[in-house]
Design a protein around this motif. Sequence first.
Motif, PDB file in Angstrom:
ATOM      1  N   THR A  13      39.597  35.724  46.026  1.00 13.27           N
ATOM      2  CA  THR A  13      40.882  36.380  46.281  1.00 13.27           C
ATOM      3  C   THR A  13      40.787  37.862  45.991  1.00 13.27           C
ATOM      4  O   THR A  13      41.293  38.698  46.752  1.00 13.27           O
ATOM      5  N   LEU A  14      40.122  38.198  44.905  1.00 15.75           N
ATOM      6  CA  LEU A  14      39.965  39.598  44.515  1.00 15.75           C
ATOM      7  C   LEU A  14      39.191  40.370  45.573  1.00 15.75           C
ATOM      8  O   LEU A  14      39.551  41.522  45.897  1.00 15.75           O
ATOM      9  N   ALA A  15      38.156  39.753  46.124  1.00 14.64           N
ATOM     10  CA  ALA A  15      37.363  40.416  47.160  1.00 14.64           C
ATOM     11  C   ALA A  15      38.218  40.739  48.382  1.00 14.64           C
ATOM     12  O   ALA A  15      38.034  41.791  49.022  1.00 14.64           O
ATOM     13  N   LYS A  16      39.162  39.861  48.717  1.00 13.67           N
ATOM     14  CA  LYS A  16      40.029  40.089  49.876  1.00 13.67           C
ATOM     15  C   LYS A  16      41.043  41.205  49.618  1.00 13.67           C
ATOM     16  O   LYS A  16      41.533  41.852  50.546  1.00 13.67           O
ATOM     17  N   LEU A  17      41.347  41.426  48.332  1.00 13.17           N
ATOM     18  CA  LEU A  17      42.331  42.443  47.986  1.00 13.17           C
ATOM     19  C   LEU A  17      41.709  43.841  47.893  1.00 13.17           C
ATOM     20  O   LEU A  17      42.443  44.837  47.869  1.00 13.17           O
ATOM     21  N   ALA A  49      40.888  38.441  34.596  1.00  7.71           N
ATOM     22  CA  ALA A  49      40.551  37.016  34.572  1.00  7.71           C
ATOM     23  C   ALA A  49      39.069  36.778  34.815  1.00  7.71           C
ATOM     24  O   ALA A  49      38.437  35.990  34.101  1.00  7.71           O
ATOM     25  N   VAL A  50      38.504  37.430  35.819  1.00 11.11           N
ATOM     26  CA  VAL A  50      37.103  37.165  36.180  1.00 11.11           C
ATOM     27  C   VAL A  50      36.121  37.695  35.146  1.00 11.11           C
ATOM     28  O   VAL A  50      34.937  37.337  35.172  1.00 11.11           O
ATOM     29  N   ALA A  51      36.597  38.516  34.222  1.00  8.73           N
ATOM     30  CA  ALA A  51      35.738  39.019  33.150  1.00  8.73           C
ATOM     31  C   ALA A  51      35.658  38.044  31.978  1.00  8.73           C
ATOM     32  O   ALA A  51      34.869  38.240  31.050  1.00  8.73           O
TER      33      ALA A  51
END
Length: 234
Positions: A229-233, A209-211
């Motif tokens: 959210t991705l950074a937390k994962l 998604a972020v790409a």
Amino acid sequence: MRMTALSAVLALSVTAAAQSQPAAQALLDQGKWQEAASAGAALNTSAGLTLAAEATTAGASLVPDNQKKALFQKAQDYASAAIAKDRSNADAYFELARAQGRLAQFVGVFQSLGLAKDVKANLDKALELNPKMAGGYVALGLWNATLDSGGLKGAIAVQATGASRSNVAPNFEKAISLEPNTPIHRIEYANALLLQGKKAEAAAQLDKAVAMPAVTFWEKRDLEQAKATLAKLR
């Protein structure tokens, strides 16, 4: 001459409406949700009222929690009015379902289960009218994931609504096959996967998604939240 003049007036009216709907959409894309809702409602058409519902639901994400319920109720009213004007408007049923789903978070357990059933019925109607509505499949995927999220409350919801986590992946895969380059579909898929404790799979969806590029105010906001959210994962 009278019929010719009338035809000209009608043609001008259609042109004005065609110009106003895109103008309302442009306001929404810019994040000006209040102006977009007002502009859409002022058209007094099924499409305009549907846009007003969409804008109002979107805007609720930007206000304090104590203001959200009233906005979801307003969005529900807009969508219902849109359906009353055109019962073949799939987007109106979708917006009604979306507003009801958000509203369910702010009411009692029994009322929320009733709303959950209404959400499913309206999503089914939207997809019956437009089987290629990717957002409808995303919403169905989330509906199943949210209601069948485990624990006693989840068990009660499953029994009352028939939701099942086995329906999550098929609905999201259908949405992504229809619109593979729409980041929100993968972001919502990640949210559904997180409800099931599938962190690695959620991260994989967020990576994709972020790409993707973001154009509207809402897309940019969604992608910023996805990155957080991705950074937390990680």
